[in-house]
Write a protein that holds these residues in place. Structure first.
Motif, PDB file in Angstrom:
ATOM      1  N   PRO A 159       4.832 -17.043   5.486  1.00  0.00           N
ATOM      2  CA  PRO A 159       3.587 -18.720   6.185  1.00  0.00           C
ATOM      3  C   PRO A 159       2.568 -17.975   6.576  1.00  0.00           C
ATOM      4  CG  PRO A 159       6.106 -17.772   7.629  1.00  0.00           C
ATOM      5  CD  PRO A 159       6.227 -17.305   6.836  1.00  0.00           C
ATOM      6  N   PHE A 160       2.875 -15.995   6.491  1.00  0.00           N
ATOM      7  CA  PHE A 160       0.975 -15.102   6.619  1.00  0.00           C
ATOM      8  C   PHE A 160       1.167 -14.559   6.086  1.00  0.00           C
ATOM      9  CE2 PHE A 160       4.779 -14.092   8.836  1.00  0.00           C
ATOM     10  CZ  PHE A 160       4.295 -12.308   9.571  1.00  0.00           C
ATOM     11  N   LEU A 161      -0.245 -13.630   5.094  1.00  0.00           N
ATOM     12  CA  LEU A 161      -0.673 -12.566   4.324  1.00  0.00           C
ATOM     13  C   LEU A 161      -1.879 -11.674   5.494  1.00  0.00           C
ATOM     14  CD1 LEU A 161      -0.640 -10.417   2.347  1.00  0.00           C
ATOM     15  CD2 LEU A 161      -1.904 -11.668   1.904  1.00  0.00           C
ATOM     16  N   ILE A 162      -1.269 -10.334   6.104  1.00  0.00           N
ATOM     17  CA  ILE A 162      -2.238 -10.006   7.091  1.00  0.00           C
ATOM     18  C   ILE A 162      -2.868  -8.907   6.009  1.00  0.00           C
ATOM     19  CG2 ILE A 162      -2.962  -8.755   9.115  1.00  0.00           C
ATOM     20  CD1 ILE A 162      -0.481 -10.335  10.421  1.00  0.00           C
ATOM     21  N   VAL A 163      -4.303  -8.691   5.716  1.00  0.00           N
ATOM     22  CA  VAL A 163      -4.700  -8.072   5.202  1.00  0.00           C
ATOM     23  C   VAL A 163      -5.091  -7.052   6.121  1.00  0.00           C
ATOM     24  CG1 VAL A 163      -5.970  -6.999   3.636  1.00  0.00           C
ATOM     25  CG2 VAL A 163      -4.505  -9.683   3.352  1.00  0.00           C
ATOM     26  N   ILE A 164      -4.757  -5.053   6.209  1.00  0.00           N
ATOM     27  CA  ILE A 164      -5.558  -4.247   7.351  1.00  0.00           C
ATOM     28  C   ILE A 164      -5.843  -3.434   6.101  1.00  0.00           C
ATOM     29  CG2 ILE A 164      -4.039  -5.482   8.411  1.00  0.00           C
ATOM     30  CD1 ILE A 164      -2.113  -1.883   7.911  1.00  0.00           C
ATOM     31  N   ASN A 197       8.477 -12.885   7.962  1.00  0.00           N
ATOM     32  CA  ASN A 197       9.186 -14.724   7.941  1.00  0.00           C
ATOM     33  C   ASN A 197       8.865 -15.089   8.601  1.00  0.00           C
ATOM     34  OD1 ASN A 197      11.178 -13.406   6.039  1.00  0.00           O
ATOM     35  ND2 ASN A 197      13.024 -12.608   7.852  1.00  0.00           N
ATOM     36  N   SER A 198       8.524 -15.422   9.768  1.00  0.00           N
ATOM     37  CA  SER A 198       8.467 -16.471  10.356  1.00  0.00           C
ATOM     38  C   SER A 198       7.225 -16.304  11.778  1.00  0.00           C
ATOM     39  CB  SER A 198       9.623 -16.991  11.506  1.00  0.00           C
ATOM     40  OG  SER A 198      10.183 -15.986  12.196  1.00  0.00           O
ATOM     41  N   ASP A 199       6.848 -14.864  12.416  1.00  0.00           N
ATOM     42  CA  ASP A 199       6.174 -14.453  13.798  1.00  0.00           C
ATOM     43  C   ASP A 199       4.896 -13.785  13.176  1.00  0.00           C
ATOM     44  OD1 ASP A 199       5.038 -14.891  16.024  1.00  0.00           O
ATOM     45  OD2 ASP A 199       6.969 -13.984  16.961  1.00  0.00           O
ATOM     46  N   VAL A 200       3.306 -14.748  12.975  1.00  0.00           N
ATOM     47  CA  VAL A 200       3.061 -13.939  12.351  1.00  0.00           C
ATOM     48  C   VAL A 200       2.107 -13.434  13.911  1.00  0.00           C
ATOM     49  CG1 VAL A 200       1.596 -16.387  13.260  1.00  0.00           C
ATOM     50  CG2 VAL A 200       0.115 -13.719  11.358  1.00  0.00           C
ATOM     51  N   CYS A 201       2.489 -14.037  14.753  1.00  0.00           N
ATOM     52  CA  CYS A 201       2.409 -13.087  16.669  1.00  0.00           C
ATOM     53  C   CYS A 201       2.476 -12.066  16.673  1.00  0.00           C
ATOM     54  CB  CYS A 201       2.528 -14.051  17.912  1.00  0.00           C
ATOM     55  SG  CYS A 201       1.388 -15.710  17.810  1.00  0.00           S
ATOM     56  N   ALA A 202       3.533 -11.669  16.635  1.00  0.00           N
ATOM     57  CA  ALA A 202       4.912 -10.292  16.676  1.00  0.00           C
ATOM     58  C   ALA A 202       3.852  -9.170  15.674  1.00  0.00           C
ATOM     59  CB  ALA A 202       6.377 -10.488  16.169  1.00  0.00           C
ATOM     60  N   ALA A 203       4.438  -9.640  14.819  1.00  0.00           N
ATOM     61  CA  ALA A 203       3.461  -9.088  13.497  1.00  0.00           C
ATOM     62  C   ALA A 203       1.722  -8.670  13.910  1.00  0.00           C
ATOM     63  CB  ALA A 203       3.260  -9.929  12.294  1.00  0.00           C
ATOM     64  N   ALA A 204       0.783  -9.277  14.078  1.00  0.00           N
ATOM     65  CA  ALA A 204      -0.417  -9.162  14.977  1.00  0.00           C
ATOM     66  C   ALA A 204      -0.195  -8.445  15.978  1.00  0.00           C
ATOM     67  CB  ALA A 204      -1.419 -10.244  15.293  1.00  0.00           C
ATOM     68  N   LYS A 250      -8.863  -6.735   8.380  1.00  0.00           N
ATOM     69  CA  LYS A 250      -9.535  -7.456   6.841  1.00  0.00           C
ATOM     70  C   LYS A 250      -9.756  -9.160   6.971  1.00  0.00           C
ATOM     71  CE  LYS A 250      -9.684  -3.851   3.599  1.00  0.00           C
ATOM     72  NZ  LYS A 250      -9.592  -3.372   2.131  1.00  0.00           N
ATOM     73  N   VAL A 251      -8.499  -9.441   6.648  1.00  0.00           N
ATOM     74  CA  VAL A 251      -8.515 -10.764   6.565  1.00  0.00           C
ATOM     75  C   VAL A 251      -6.860 -11.225   6.978  1.00  0.00           C
ATOM     76  CG1 VAL A 251      -8.000 -10.602   3.932  1.00  0.00           C
ATOM     77  CG2 VAL A 251      -9.402 -12.828   5.869  1.00  0.00           C
ATOM     78  N   ALA A 252      -7.098 -12.835   6.853  1.00  0.00           N
ATOM     79  CA  ALA A 252      -5.104 -12.531   6.902  1.00  0.00           C
ATOM     80  C   ALA A 252      -4.753 -14.240   6.482  1.00  0.00           C
ATOM     81  CB  ALA A 252      -4.523 -13.005   8.420  1.00  0.00           C
ATOM     82  N   ILE A 253      -4.201 -15.413   5.472  1.00  0.00           N
ATOM     83  CA  ILE A 253      -3.910 -16.445   5.320  1.00  0.00           C
ATOM     84  C   ILE A 253      -2.798 -16.540   6.445  1.00  0.00           C
ATOM     85  CG2 ILE A 253      -3.280 -17.231   3.554  1.00  0.00           C
ATOM     86  CD1 ILE A 253      -4.372 -15.612   1.978  1.00  0.00           C
ATOM     87  N   GLU A 297      -9.730 -13.708  14.849  1.00  0.00           N
ATOM     88  CA  GLU A 297      -9.643 -14.653  14.262  1.00  0.00           C
ATOM     89  C   GLU A 297      -7.714 -14.069  14.779  1.00  0.00           C
ATOM     90  OE1 GLU A 297     -11.662 -18.663  12.872  1.00  0.00           O
ATOM     91  OE2 GLU A 297      -9.950 -17.080  11.487  1.00  0.00           O
ATOM     92  N   ILE A 298      -7.423 -13.306  13.274  1.00  0.00           N
ATOM     93  CA  ILE A 298      -5.533 -12.502  13.748  1.00  0.00           C
ATOM     94  C   ILE A 298      -5.593 -11.740  14.207  1.00  0.00           C
ATOM     95  CG2 ILE A 298      -6.290 -10.622  12.304  1.00  0.00           C
ATOM     96  CD1 ILE A 298      -3.809 -12.530  12.301  1.00  0.00           C
ATOM     97  N   GLN A 299      -7.138 -10.929  15.184  1.00  0.00           N
ATOM     98  CA  GLN A 299      -6.699  -9.736  16.435  1.00  0.00           C
ATOM     99  C   GLN A 299      -6.508 -11.107  17.765  1.00  0.00           C
ATOM    100  OE1 GLN A 299      -9.632  -6.876  16.889  1.00  0.00           O
ATOM    101  NE2 GLN A 299      -9.137  -6.434  18.678  1.00  0.00           N
ATOM    102  N   ALA A 300      -7.434 -11.954  17.965  1.00  0.00           N
ATOM    103  CA  ALA A 300      -6.602 -12.903  18.790  1.00  0.00           C
ATOM    104  C   ALA A 300      -5.797 -13.564  19.066  1.00  0.00           C
ATOM    105  CB  ALA A 300      -7.850 -13.884  18.806  1.00  0.00           C
ATOM    106  N   ILE A 301      -4.615 -14.089  17.153  1.00  0.00           N
ATOM    107  CA  ILE A 301      -3.479 -14.027  17.456  1.00  0.00           C
ATOM    108  C   ILE A 301      -2.488 -12.963  17.869  1.00  0.00           C
ATOM    109  CG2 ILE A 301      -1.927 -14.312  16.215  1.00  0.00           C
ATOM    110  CD1 ILE A 301      -2.693 -15.895  14.945  1.00  0.00           C
TER     111      ILE A 301
END
Length: 167
Positions: A20-25, A83-90, A106-109, A119-123
């Motif tokens: 459900p998410f992609l984080i680019v670093i 799999n599910s928790d974008v908050c934990a990964a962030a 860099k960015v996230a989807i 925004e992803i850092q705030a999450i």
């Protein structure tokens, strides 16, 4: 296209399509032991970090029908899916970035929407899920308790009313 490249792109397509998410670093300057430690922490929370050629990821995202983030795919880029928790990964990336001062978003989807680095850092700075659920439950309970007190006060007032005299 070279069959080996197609296999890599198909693997990336499957990863981004199932997450459900992609984080680019940006991982410039991160040592192998540090990167391995971050990967282990991400694995503990159900996420994984992979490095692939930016062009391969650009193609996989396009094939998956996800937004174009091509302008962010340059330099040393790592991709985090889960799999599910974008908050934990962030949270893991935030913790790692604070400790090492090297990793940067860099960015996230997230569910098809493009999020900026801030925004992803705030999450990642949000309290844990359990704490948020506890606050929500407390708010719901407070509203219910207030309503019960109002009803009880009304019932008590009706009981104290003087009896009507019969004339």
């Amino acid at each position: 296209m070279n069959p080996d490249k197609r296999i890599i792109i198909d693997g990336l397509f499957e990863r981004v399509n199932n997450s459900p998410f992609l984080i680019v670093i940006d991982y410039t300057g991160i040592t192998v032991p540090e990167f391995t430690g971050m990967r282990a922490s991400l694995s503990d929370c159900g996420a994984s970090c992979h490095v692939a050629k930016n062009n391969f990821m650009r193609t996989a995202l396009s094939e998956a029908g996800l937004p174009d983030i091509g302008e962010h795919l340059s330099g040393q880029t790592a991709f985090i899916t889960g799999n599910s928790d974008v908050c934990a990964a962030a949270k893991v990336v935030n913790t790692f970035a604070k400790a090492s001062k090297k990793a940067a978003y860099k960015v996230a989807i997230l569910d098809g929407a493009v999020l900026s680095a801030s925004e992803i850092q705030a999450i990642g700075d949000l309290p844990p899920r359990e704490a948020l659920l506890a606050k929500l439950l407390g708010t719901i309970n407070a509203a219910g308790s207030a309503l019960a007190r109002v009803i009880q006060a009304y019932v008590d007032k009706q009981g104290e009313a003087p009896a009507e005299s019969a004339e």
